[in-house]
Design a protein around this motif. Structure first.
Motif, short mmCIF file in Angstrom:
data_model
loop_
_atom_site.label_atom_id
_atom_site.label_comp_id
_atom_site.label_asym_id
_atom_site.label_seq_id
_atom_site.Cartn_x
_atom_site.Cartn_y
_atom_site.Cartn_z
N ASN A 193 -11.45 31.56 37.75
CA ASN A 193 -10.59 30.38 37.77
C ASN A 193 -9.39 30.49 36.84
N ALA A 194 -9.31 31.56 36.06
CA ALA A 194 -8.30 31.68 35.00
C ALA A 194 -6.86 31.37 35.46
N PRO A 195 -6.41 31.81 36.63
CA PRO A 195 -5.01 31.55 36.99
C PRO A 195 -4.63 30.07 37.08
N ILE A 196 -5.59 29.20 37.36
CA ILE A 196 -5.22 27.79 37.51
C ILE A 196 -5.75 26.88 36.42
N VAL A 197 -6.55 27.39 35.50
CA VAL A 197 -7.08 26.55 34.42
C VAL A 197 -5.92 26.02 33.59
N GLY A 198 -5.89 24.71 33.39
CA GLY A 198 -4.83 24.07 32.61
C GLY A 198 -4.28 22.86 33.35
N LYS A 199 -3.17 22.34 32.83
CA LYS A 199 -2.55 21.15 33.42
C LYS A 199 -1.37 21.56 34.30
#
Length: 131
Positions: A33-39
């Motif tokens: 999921n790293a590419p989309i984790v965040g706001k």
């Protein structure tokens, strides 16, 4: 005596190698999921084939954003209405379920795209990662 010391040194080196390999693998974790984790916030909107910045839409009081967490949970805020949900990242799309709804967001070149149909007109919201 030298043989015992040599053997202990080899055994210690093997344990150290195995420990380093395990530490490296453990440190990787689940990066799926790293590419989309965040706001993510809406930055552009495509209306009737014309792309404009989200600020030109005049909806500054109506937040459009997604917050994606590593554990597969998310917060979708659309038109200022927040909903908790879950998501699955599929490398080129994101399946999001929130507030009893399911959406499929496109993902390409670091941009998320959400499509809504209002009065038979397709509106695309483009989101960029801000955090």
């Amino acid at each position: 005596m030298l043989r015992v010391i040599d053997m202990l040194a080899r055994i210690s080196a093997c344990f150290l190698l195995v420990f380093c390999m395990l530490a490296a693998l453990t440190g990787c974790g689940n990066e799926k999921n790293a590419p989309i984790v965040g706001k993510w916030e809406a930055t552009k909107v495509n209306l009737n084939g014309e792309t404009i910045s989200f600020s030109e839409l005049g909806a500054t009081d109506k937040e459009f954003s997604f917050i994606f967490n590593e554990d597969g949970t998310c917060r979708a805020t659309l038109a200022g209405i927040p909903n908790e949900g879950r998501y699955t990242f599929n490398q080129t799309s994101v399946d999001v379920t929130y507030g009893g709804k399911s959406e499929k967001l496109g993902y390409e070149n670091g941009v998320l795209t959400l499509c809504f149909n209002y009065n038979n007109e397709k509106t695309l919201y483009m989101f960029s990662k801000v955090e």
